[in-house]
Design an enzyme around this catalytic site. Structure first.
Site, PDB file in Angstrom:
ATOM      1  N   SER A 103       0.891  -1.172   0.000  1.00  0.00           N
ATOM      2  CA  SER A 103       0.000   0.000   0.000  1.00  0.00           C
ATOM      3  C   SER A 103       0.925   1.216   0.000  1.00  0.00           C
ATOM      4  O   SER A 103       1.243   1.771   1.045  1.00  0.00           O
ATOM      5  CB  SER A 103      -0.882   0.001   1.246  1.00  0.00           C
ATOM      6  OG  SER A 103      -1.571  -1.213   1.355  1.00  0.00           O
ATOM      7  N   LYS A 178      -6.490   1.953  -3.026  1.00  0.00           N
ATOM      8  CA  LYS A 178      -6.245   1.251  -1.753  1.00  0.00           C
ATOM      9  C   LYS A 178      -6.223   2.228  -0.572  1.00  0.00           C
ATOM     10  O   LYS A 178      -6.800   1.978   0.490  1.00  0.00           O
ATOM     11  CB  LYS A 178      -4.910   0.493  -1.843  1.00  0.00           C
ATOM     12  CG  LYS A 178      -4.395  -0.058  -0.532  1.00  0.00           C
ATOM     13  CD  LYS A 178      -5.307  -1.109   0.066  1.00  0.00           C
ATOM     14  CE  LYS A 178      -4.802  -1.515   1.450  1.00  0.00           C
ATOM     15  NZ  LYS A 178      -5.738  -2.412   2.128  1.00  0.00           N
ATOM     16  N   LYS A 247      -0.272   5.216   8.161  1.00  0.00           N
ATOM     17  CA  LYS A 247       0.393   5.540   6.884  1.00  0.00           C
ATOM     18  C   LYS A 247      -0.616   5.578   5.746  1.00  0.00           C
ATOM     19  O   LYS A 247      -0.617   6.483   4.917  1.00  0.00           O
ATOM     20  CB  LYS A 247       1.486   4.485   6.651  1.00  0.00           C
ATOM     21  CG  LYS A 247       2.165   4.464   5.308  1.00  0.00           C
ATOM     22  CD  LYS A 247       1.600   3.451   4.328  1.00  0.00           C
ATOM     23  CE  LYS A 247       1.579   2.046   4.837  1.00  0.00           C
ATOM     24  NZ  LYS A 247       1.040   1.083   3.870  1.00  0.00           N
TER      25      LYS A 247
HETATM   26  P1  NAD Z   1       4.941  -6.437   7.770  1.00  0.00           P
HETATM   27  O1  NAD Z   1       5.632  -5.366   8.531  1.00  0.00           O
HETATM   28  O2  NAD Z   1       4.362  -7.607   8.507  1.00  0.00           O
HETATM   29  O3  NAD Z   1       5.928  -7.011   6.660  1.00  0.00           O
HETATM   30  C1  NAD Z   1       6.819  -6.237   5.904  1.00  0.00           C
HETATM   31  C2  NAD Z   1       8.047  -7.086   5.609  1.00  0.00           C
HETATM   32  O4  NAD Z   1       8.926  -6.346   4.778  1.00  0.00           O
HETATM   33  C3  NAD Z   1       8.832  -7.456   6.869  1.00  0.00           C
HETATM   34  O5  NAD Z   1       9.081  -8.849   6.868  1.00  0.00           O
HETATM   35  C4  NAD Z   1      10.120  -6.635   6.735  1.00  0.00           C
HETATM   36  O6  NAD Z   1      11.253  -7.258   7.339  1.00  0.00           O
HETATM   37  C5  NAD Z   1      10.254  -6.554   5.221  1.00  0.00           C
HETATM   38  N1  NAD Z   1      11.072  -5.442   4.729  1.00  0.00           N
HETATM   39  C6  NAD Z   1      11.078  -4.150   5.161  1.00  0.00           C
HETATM   40  N2  NAD Z   1      11.921  -3.421   4.412  1.00  0.00           N
HETATM   41  C7  NAD Z   1      12.452  -4.262   3.482  1.00  0.00           C
HETATM   42  C8  NAD Z   1      13.380  -4.107   2.421  1.00  0.00           C
HETATM   43  N3  NAD Z   1      13.947  -2.914   2.142  1.00  0.00           N
HETATM   44  N4  NAD Z   1      13.705  -5.191   1.665  1.00  0.00           N
HETATM   45  C9  NAD Z   1      13.145  -6.409   1.919  1.00  0.00           C
HETATM   46  N5  NAD Z   1      12.259  -6.612   2.927  1.00  0.00           N
HETATM   47  C10 NAD Z   1      11.919  -5.561   3.700  1.00  0.00           C
HETATM   48  O7  NAD Z   1       3.823  -5.711   6.900  1.00  0.00           O
HETATM   49  P2  NAD Z   1       2.512  -6.361   6.246  1.00  0.00           P
HETATM   50  O8  NAD Z   1       1.411  -6.317   7.231  1.00  0.00           O
HETATM   51  O9  NAD Z   1       2.876  -7.636   5.566  1.00  0.00           O
HETATM   52  O10 NAD Z   1       2.183  -5.234   5.167  1.00  0.00           O
HETATM   53  C11 NAD Z   1       2.906  -5.117   3.942  1.00  0.00           C
HETATM   54  C12 NAD Z   1       2.156  -4.126   3.040  1.00  0.00           C
HETATM   55  O11 NAD Z   1       0.832  -4.630   2.802  1.00  0.00           O
HETATM   56  C13 NAD Z   1       1.962  -2.735   3.676  1.00  0.00           C
HETATM   57  O12 NAD Z   1       2.033  -1.762   2.672  1.00  0.00           O
HETATM   58  C14 NAD Z   1       0.569  -2.812   4.273  1.00  0.00           C
HETATM   59  O13 NAD Z   1      -0.007  -1.522   4.419  1.00  0.00           O
HETATM   60  C15 NAD Z   1      -0.126  -3.675   3.236  1.00  0.00           C
HETATM   61  N6  NAD Z   1      -1.316  -4.408   3.714  1.00  0.00           N
HETATM   62  C16 NAD Z   1      -1.301  -5.091   4.898  1.00  0.00           C
HETATM   63  C17 NAD Z   1      -2.444  -5.783   5.311  1.00  0.00           C
HETATM   64  C18 NAD Z   1      -2.483  -6.555   6.623  1.00  0.00           C
HETATM   65  O14 NAD Z   1      -3.595  -6.955   7.026  1.00  0.00           O
HETATM   66  N7  NAD Z   1      -1.375  -6.803   7.294  1.00  0.00           N
HETATM   67  C19 NAD Z   1      -3.573  -5.806   4.491  1.00  0.00           C
HETATM   68  C20 NAD Z   1      -3.544  -5.143   3.265  1.00  0.00           C
HETATM   69  C21 NAD Z   1      -2.401  -4.448   2.888  1.00  0.00           C
END
Ligand code: NAD
Length: 310
Positions: A103, A178, A247
């Site tokens: 997102s 989104k 965010k």
């Molecule tokens: P999260 O924090 O659980 O996972 C993010 C992952 O990215 C982590 O494992 C982190 O170590 C890794 N990371 C960070 N920087 C990095 C880099 N430079 N290179 C490689 N890996 C890196 O987050 P999430 O909940 O999985 O969310 C991810 C995205 O999806 C976000 O944009 C969030 O807004 C979106 N989203 C989340 C949900 C939800 O329910 N969790 C639902 C819809 C959308």
């Protein structure tokens, strides 16, 4: 699954970001027969994924994308996406399709797409909705921005993770959609918690209120899927971070600013979510936002302790 079913040569997928969402989404790809190369800035996550689910783990982004047909990023926001693209360097070669599923910020994504196009690397954005439960079952809603031919090319990959795929416009449009979806989710959560607190003060039972709302016009995603499950239960573990929701609301306000759209109610919503991040501290689930309203009210929902307990 046969190569034909996998479609248009996108077989080897570098998957960058094995977090709450990335893990189950990459697992769906592996189950559908794609060759998944997992990568995370915390390499132990990618290694554990390869051990427990299958595929390969790469030590860094450059190693992950070398030889990949497509690259998926699902990282906290565009800042980390920029870092990851930088880390891929020259290993990201012409002809690769980058599918950005975070997102993120639409204008940042457009910037990435422009600079990658100069290297013949194509990019679309395809952020998701549905949370961890629907990521696990492969039933995400996916909103897609990009050129039609690229969207079509990505279709077999996206269908392994989602059931409702909607092409909403050019690159960045998926992320605008989104952010606006989550603005509504964030506002619906907040107004719902306030209503429950007011009702509780009046003498209504919050759990019963949720039942009534779910049969009435006040129903929303939070009344259906969040209040009983994560707030009244005091679990606060839906799997989507408070900072990530704050965010998303900020991104929606950036879209409002860029389009010169007055959005005073949305601005207040952003202010409250941003304040909650500061007040409640890092690492909280977004459903802990209820504790912010509880602190303002001086009492917790469900007749429990003061909100400081949770
Ligand atoms: P999260 O924090 O659980 O996972 C993010 C992952 O990215 C982590 O494992 C982190 O170590 C890794 N990371 C960070 N920087 C990095 C880099 N430079 N290179 C490689 N890996 C890196 O987050 P999430 O909940 O999985 O969310 C991810 C995205 O999806 C976000 O944009 C969030 O807004 C979106 N989203 C989340 C949900 C939800 O329910 N969790 C639902 C819809 C959308």
């Amino acid at each position: 699954m046969s190569g034909a079913a996998l479609g248009d040569g996108l077989r080897r997928i570098a998957f960058i970001g094995i977090g709450n969402m990335g893990w189950p989404m990459a697992a769906r790809l592996a189950a559908a027969g794609f060759q998944v190369v997992a990568c995370d800035v915390m390499p132990e996550r990618a290694a554990r994924f390869a051990d427990e689910v299958g595929g390969e783990a790469a030590a860094d982004a450059a190693a992950a994308v070398r030889g990949a047909d497509a690259v998926i990023t699902i990282l906290p926001t565009s800042k980390q996406v920029g870092e990851a693209i930088g880390a891929m360097g020259d290993a990201l070669t012409a002809g690769t399709l980058l599918i950005e599923m975070s997102s993120g910020v639409p204008t940042a994504t457009r910037g990435f797409a422009e600079s990658l196009a100069a290297r013949d690397v194509a990019m679309i954005d395809a952020p998701v909705s549905g949370g961890v439960p629907r990521a696990r079952t492969g039933e995400l809603a996916i909103m897609i921005g990009g050129e039609a031919a690229l969207v079509e090319r990505a279709d077999p990959v996206l269908r392994a993770m989602g059931t409702t795929l909607t092409h909403v416009g050019g690159v960045g449009a998926g992320q605008a959609m989104k952010a606006l979806n989550n603005l509504m989710g964030a506002a619906g959560f907040l107004i719902g918690v306030e209503a429950l607190l007011i009702g509780q003060r009046f003498g209504l039972d919050p759990a019963q209120m949720v039942d009534v709302l779910n049969n009435s016009t006040g129903m929303n995603n939070s009344t259906q899927k969040k209040f009983k499950q994560f707030v009244l239960s005091r679990r606060f573990d839906a799997g989507f971070g408070l900072e990530l929701m704050a965010k998303d609301v900020s991104v929606a306000l950036e879209v409002a600013r860029d389009t010169a759209t007055p959005a005073p109610f949305s601005a207040l919503c952003r202010e409250m979510w941003a304040s909650a991040v500061k007040l409640l501290g890092p690492g909280m689930d977004h459903t802990a936002m209820a504790q912010f309203s509880e602190r303002l009210a001086g009492e917790a929902l469900g007749g429990g302790n003061r909100s400081g307990e949770a």
